[in-house]
Design a protein around this motif. Structure first.
Motif, PDB file in Angstrom:
ATOM      1  N   LYS A  56       1.715   5.341  -0.087  1.00 18.64           N
ATOM      2  CA  LYS A  56       1.223   6.529   0.624  1.00 18.64           C
ATOM      3  C   LYS A  56       1.885   7.754   0.029  1.00 18.64           C
ATOM      4  O   LYS A  56       2.968   7.678  -0.529  1.00 18.64           O
TER       5      LYS A  56
ATOM      6  N   SER B 283      -2.113   0.936  -4.688  1.00 21.35           N
ATOM      7  CA  SER B 283      -1.937  -0.264  -3.876  1.00 21.35           C
ATOM      8  C   SER B 283      -1.883  -1.458  -4.815  1.00 21.35           C
ATOM      9  O   SER B 283      -2.538  -1.465  -5.863  1.00 21.35           O
TER      10      SER B 283
ATOM     11  N   LYS C 226       0.839  -1.196   0.000  1.00 22.11           N
ATOM     12  CA  LYS C 226       0.000   0.000   0.000  1.00 22.11           C
ATOM     13  C   LYS C 226       0.876   1.248   0.000  1.00 22.11           C
ATOM     14  O   LYS C 226       1.603   1.500   0.952  1.00 22.11           O
TER      15      LYS C 226
END
Length: 98
Positions: A14, A78, A12
């Protein structure tokens, strides 16, 4: 750059605010590298938002998605492991080895 390990099921990305600007974190950069240099593209879903990839090392399927629909471009990327049954259901294709 690190390939996907057998125990991973989610990578994932960010966005981080650093020195007055928004930047991609290491997971975002890794996802970009994986889809450009390692994973094999297989298909898009009907909506066009989800992309299916396959890891040539272990033949597992991975879905590229953007989970933050409120952010520009859907937010950071992701990569999520997707089991064979979901591949058939979501992408209307049979796994490549069948």
């Amino acid at each position: 750059m690190k390939k996907i390990s057998k125990d991973e099921i989610l990578i994932k990305g960010k966005w981080v605010f650093e020195n007055g600007e928004m930047k991609k974190d290491g997971d975002c950069l890794r996802i970009e590298w994986l889809i450009q240099h390692h994973l094999k593209w297989v298909s898009k879903d009907a909506s066009g938002w989800l992309n299916l990839y396959q890891d040539p090392d272990d033949e597992r399927y991975w879905e590229l998605l953007y989970e933050d629909s409120d952010s520009h471009g859907g937010g950071p990327p992701s990569l999520k492991y997707i089991p064979e049954a979901k591949v058939k259901e979501r992408y209307k294709i049979s796994p490549l080895w069948e």
